[in-house]
Motif scaffolding. Structure first.
Motif, mmCIF file in Angstrom:
data_model
loop_
_atom_site.group_PDB
_atom_site.id
_atom_site.type_symbol
_atom_site.label_atom_id
_atom_site.label_comp_id
_atom_site.label_asym_id
_atom_site.label_seq_id
_atom_site.Cartn_x
_atom_site.Cartn_y
_atom_site.Cartn_z
ATOM 1 N N UNK A 44 -58.110 -53.531 34.869
ATOM 2 C CA UNK A 44 -57.542 -52.257 34.439
ATOM 3 C C UNK A 44 -57.633 -52.094 32.922
ATOM 4 N N UNK A 45 -57.838 -50.857 32.489
ATOM 5 C CA UNK A 45 -57.632 -50.449 31.097
ATOM 6 C C UNK A 45 -56.593 -49.345 31.072
ATOM 7 N N UNK A 46 -55.789 -49.328 30.015
ATOM 8 C CA UNK A 46 -54.925 -48.178 29.746
ATOM 9 C C UNK A 46 -55.460 -47.499 28.490
ATOM 10 N N UNK A 47 -55.965 -46.280 28.643
ATOM 11 C CA UNK A 47 -56.587 -45.506 27.568
ATOM 12 C C UNK A 47 -57.806 -46.244 27.025
ATOM 13 N N UNK A 48 -58.503 -45.652 26.043
ATOM 14 C CA UNK A 48 -59.828 -46.202 25.743
ATOM 15 C C UNK A 48 -60.184 -46.319 24.270
ATOM 16 N N UNK A 49 -59.292 -45.925 23.355
ATOM 17 C CA UNK A 49 -59.602 -46.062 21.938
ATOM 18 C C UNK A 49 -60.519 -44.973 21.409
ATOM 19 N N UNK A 50 -60.990 -45.181 20.181
ATOM 20 C CA UNK A 50 -61.801 -44.174 19.483
ATOM 21 C C UNK A 50 -63.283 -44.253 19.805
ATOM 22 N N UNK A 51 -63.705 -45.313 20.490
ATOM 23 C CA UNK A 51 -65.131 -45.470 20.742
ATOM 24 C C UNK A 51 -65.892 -45.707 19.451
ATOM 25 N N UNK A 52 -67.206 -45.486 19.513
ATOM 26 C CA UNK A 52 -68.071 -45.694 18.356
ATOM 27 C C UNK A 52 -69.045 -44.541 18.209
ATOM 28 N N UNK A 53 -69.227 -44.116 16.983
ATOM 29 C CA UNK A 53 -70.180 -43.043 16.659
ATOM 30 C C UNK A 53 -69.863 -41.743 17.387
ATOM 31 N N UNK A 54 -68.573 -41.513 17.662
ATOM 32 C CA UNK A 54 -68.153 -40.306 18.362
ATOM 33 C C UNK A 54 -67.542 -39.263 17.417
ATOM 34 N N UNK A 55 -67.262 -39.664 16.186
ATOM 35 C CA UNK A 55 -66.637 -38.762 15.223
ATOM 36 C C UNK A 55 -67.578 -38.523 14.040
ATOM 37 N N UNK A 56 -67.551 -37.310 13.530
ATOM 38 C CA UNK A 56 -68.310 -37.007 12.321
ATOM 39 C C UNK A 56 -67.600 -37.590 11.109
ATOM 40 N N UNK A 57 -68.283 -37.638 9.987
ATOM 41 C CA UNK A 57 -67.659 -38.118 8.756
ATOM 42 C C UNK A 57 -66.465 -37.245 8.384
ATOM 43 N N UNK A 58 -66.582 -35.938 8.595
ATOM 44 C CA UNK A 58 -65.472 -35.032 8.299
ATOM 45 C C UNK A 58 -64.273 -35.336 9.191
ATOM 46 N N UNK A 59 -64.519 -35.555 10.478
ATOM 47 C CA UNK A 59 -63.422 -35.883 11.394
ATOM 48 C C UNK A 59 -62.765 -37.204 11.018
ATOM 49 N N UNK A 60 -63.566 -38.167 10.609
ATOM 50 C CA UNK A 60 -62.998 -39.454 10.191
ATOM 51 C C UNK A 60 -62.095 -39.273 8.978
ATOM 52 N N UNK A 61 -62.513 -38.441 8.040
ATOM 53 C CA UNK A 61 -61.661 -38.171 6.879
ATOM 54 C C UNK A 61 -60.376 -37.466 7.301
ATOM 55 N N UNK A 62 -60.508 -36.448 8.143
ATOM 56 C CA UNK A 62 -59.332 -35.667 8.559
ATOM 57 C C UNK A 62 -58.312 -36.512 9.311
ATOM 58 N N UNK A 63 -58.806 -37.449 10.117
ATOM 59 C CA UNK A 63 -57.911 -38.257 10.943
ATOM 60 C C UNK A 63 -57.612 -39.613 10.309
ATOM 61 N N UNK A 64 -58.087 -39.824 9.099
ATOM 62 C CA UNK A 64 -57.806 -41.070 8.397
ATOM 63 C C UNK A 64 -58.332 -42.297 9.116
ATOM 64 N N UNK A 65 -59.525 -42.182 9.718
ATOM 65 C CA UNK A 65 -60.091 -43.294 10.485
ATOM 66 C C UNK A 65 -60.707 -44.311 9.527
#
Length: 282
Positions: A63-84
């Motif tokens: 089993x897994x509960x939820x799945x995390x942020x994955x990889x290469x799924x967010x743009x650079x702008x999204x990473x900045x906005x979400x503080x990734x």
């Protein structure tokens, strides 16, 4: 990896990503001088939040509960906005446990906001694909409906590319889904209309993962809800009911987001009486 034993079930936290969300958004109408006593902010008024899925094996099923942020799924702008500041090492952590992505039988999705669902899907030159191709992906019927037909508010977090590649694997329930004698999901609403929680009960040891209606352990006041909650009064009611059932009754509360503690036990008066700190994220 950090882990906790609940009866016969050993739960591992996997390294699913690291974000920094706005403190005002995380605590809504609660004044900053109050919430900073519980959870410190950085110089940008952001709170560190991990996005760490949980893995466990029970009765021969993975089993897994939820799945995390994955990889290469967010743009650079999204990473900045979400503080990734870090993406996912979920597959590497599973490999350490001797588990391949194809070995996952069930993914229990508390809800389908981007920071929980991105890790279900990878991207290649051919397009998007399922990371866990043999898994049944479980969420509430309400959540799945809104994922595919978001409203003017929820379309900011329910993205088409997060569900199309996994559509054939999704299974839904209305009120409750029992996976075994020890594991079940129940619908709560609140954070999203379809939000759910996960319960464990094994050999008289109990735990609950309340996901984002209890995103950090600074939110144990039922009135402290996030500005991200679409239905805050529903979150408050759900917290009241669950806390009445669990406070002082030897439950472990498990966290996906808290950057300080993996799990806590809470006394009847609402005070933390036991805690499991984050020690390892590798």
């Amino acid at each position: 990896m950090d882990s906790i034993q609940i009866g016969e079930i050993k739960i591992y936290w996997l390294r699913g990503g690291y974000t920094h969300f706005d403190g005002g958004a995380m605590f809504g109408v609660v004044p900053k001088p109050l919430w900073t006593k519980k959870y410190p902010a950085n110089e940008k008024n952001q709170l560190a939040n991990v996005t760490d899925p949980m893995f466990f094996k029970y009765l021969g099923k993975n089993y897994l509960i939820d799945s995390g942020l994955g990889n290469n799924r967010l743009t650079d702008k999204q990473k900045r906005n979400y503080g990734v500041t870090e993406e996912s090492y979920v597959l590497e952590n599973l490999a350490e446990l001797g588990v391949a992505p194809e070995d996952i039988d069930y993914v229990l999705m508390t809800h389908l906001h981007f920071d929980h669902v991105l890790g279900l899907t990878g991207v290649s030159k051919e397009g998007y694909y399922s990371i866990f191709p043999n898994a049944e992906i479980w969420t509430s019927e309400i959540e799945w409906d809104e994922m595919r037909h978001p409203n003017i508010r929820s379309k900011a977090t329910y993205w088409q590319e997060n569900w199309q590649a996994i559509e054939g694997q999704v299974r839904t329930f209305s009120v409750e889904k029992q996976f075994s004698d020890a594991v079940k999901m129940t619908h709560t609403g609140g954070h999203s209309a379809g939000h759910s929680v996960v319960w464990f009960d094994s050999n008289d040891e109990k735990a609950i993962h309340m996901a984002d209606i209890f995103p950090t352990f600074a939110h144990q006041n039922v009135l402290w809800v996030t500005a991200y909650d679409d239905y805050p009064m529903t979150s408050i009611s759900a917290k009241q009911a669950i806390f009445k059932q669990t406070f002082g009754k030897n439950y472990w509360f498990l966290s996906y987001h808290d950057a300080r503690f993996r799990a806590v036990k809470i006394a009847e008066n609402g005070e933390i009486e036991s805690e499991l700190k984050i020690e390892h994220r590798n």
